[in-house]
Motif scaffolding. Structure first.
Motif, PDB file in Angstrom:
ATOM      1  N   GLY A  33       0.785  -1.223   0.000  1.00 51.31           N
ATOM      2  CA  GLY A  33       0.000   0.000   0.000  1.00 51.31           C
ATOM      3  C   GLY A  33       0.815   1.270   0.000  1.00 51.31           C
ATOM      4  O   GLY A  33       0.281   2.347   0.235  1.00 51.31           O
ATOM      5  N   PHE A  34       2.112   1.188  -0.276  1.00 52.51           N
ATOM      6  CA  PHE A  34       2.959   2.375  -0.247  1.00 52.51           C
ATOM      7  C   PHE A  34       2.983   3.032  -1.620  1.00 52.51           C
ATOM      8  O   PHE A  34       3.242   2.373  -2.627  1.00 52.51           O
ATOM      9  CB  PHE A  34       4.381   2.008   0.201  1.00 52.51           C
ATOM     10  N   MET A  35       2.684   4.330  -1.650  1.00 51.91           N
ATOM     11  CA  MET A  35       2.632   5.074  -2.902  1.00 51.91           C
ATOM     12  C   MET A  35       3.530   6.304  -2.795  1.00 51.91           C
ATOM     13  O   MET A  35       3.525   6.992  -1.768  1.00 51.91           O
ATOM     14  CB  MET A  35       1.205   5.544  -3.192  1.00 51.91           C
ATOM     15  N   ILE A  36       4.278   6.560  -3.869  1.00 51.52           N
ATOM     16  CA  ILE A  36       5.047   7.793  -3.991  1.00 51.52           C
ATOM     17  C   ILE A  36       4.614   8.451  -5.294  1.00 51.52           C
ATOM     18  O   ILE A  36       4.726   7.857  -6.367  1.00 51.52           O
ATOM     19  CB  ILE A  36       6.569   7.540  -4.030  1.00 51.52           C
ATOM     20  N   ARG A  37       4.080   9.665  -5.170  1.00 54.21           N
ATOM     21  CA  ARG A  37       3.638  10.450  -6.321  1.00 54.21           C
ATOM     22  C   ARG A  37       2.694   9.645  -7.220  1.00 54.21           C
ATOM     23  O   ARG A  37       2.804   9.655  -8.439  1.00 54.21           O
ATOM     24  CB  ARG A  37       4.832  10.987  -7.091  1.00 54.21           C
ATOM     25  N   GLY A  38       1.783   8.882  -6.592  1.00 53.18           N
ATOM     26  CA  GLY A  38       0.778   8.129  -7.323  1.00 53.18           C
ATOM     27  C   GLY A  38       1.248   6.804  -7.889  1.00 53.18           C
ATOM     28  O   GLY A  38       0.511   6.146  -8.612  1.00 53.18           O
ATOM     29  N   GLN A  39       2.447   6.397  -7.576  1.00 55.21           N
ATOM     30  CA  GLN A  39       3.016   5.156  -8.103  1.00 55.21           C
ATOM     31  C   GLN A  39       3.246   4.185  -6.946  1.00 55.21           C
ATOM     32  O   GLN A  39       3.831   4.530  -5.924  1.00 55.21           O
ATOM     33  CB  GLN A  39       4.345   5.468  -8.801  1.00 55.21           C
ATOM     34  N   SER A  40       2.782   2.941  -7.107  1.00 55.78           N
ATOM     35  CA  SER A  40       2.978   1.929  -6.086  1.00 55.78           C
ATOM     36  C   SER A  40       4.457   1.545  -6.031  1.00 55.78           C
ATOM     37  O   SER A  40       5.073   1.280  -7.057  1.00 55.78           O
ATOM     38  CB  SER A  40       2.133   0.698  -6.403  1.00 55.78           C
TER      39      SER A  40
END
Length: 102
Positions: A33-40
């Motif tokens: 469930g980790f997202m950075i700038r909308g990317q998994s």
């Protein structure tokens, strides 16, 4: 040549976040469930101990990869298509006329 293994404190410091935030990110990454700038994103890290309860170590290369994912890049502004409003019949959005002639 292998990357140096960083402690949680040093890894968090290089990312510019608190250690507690790093632990939260690792937990989210473990569950997908980790997202950075909308990317998994999945964070690869090492944890010692027989049951995985030991100290966490993260490679320098992994920290560099996460930093690049966090980097903000300028986006080109795409001009919006100008809306065409019919001032003769405000509020009517359907084509006017008989349906068989449209």
């Amino acid at each position: 040549m292998a990357d140096e293994l960083l402690t949680s404190r040093k890894a968090a410091q290089r990312l510019g976040i608190a250690v507690a935030t790093l632990y939260e990110w690792l937990g989210q990454s473990d569950h997908g469930g980790f997202m950075i700038r909308g990317q998994s994103v999945t964070i690869n890290y090492l944890q010692s101990g027989a049951k995985g309860q030991g100290r966490i170590r993260i490679e320098e290369g992994e920290i560099a990869r996460i930093r690049e994912l966090m980097r903000v890049r300028p986006q080109l502004h795409r001009p919006r298509k100008k809306s065409t409003s019919n001032q003769n019949f405000p509020g009517i959005t359907a084509r006017l006329g008989r349906p068989d002639e449209v």
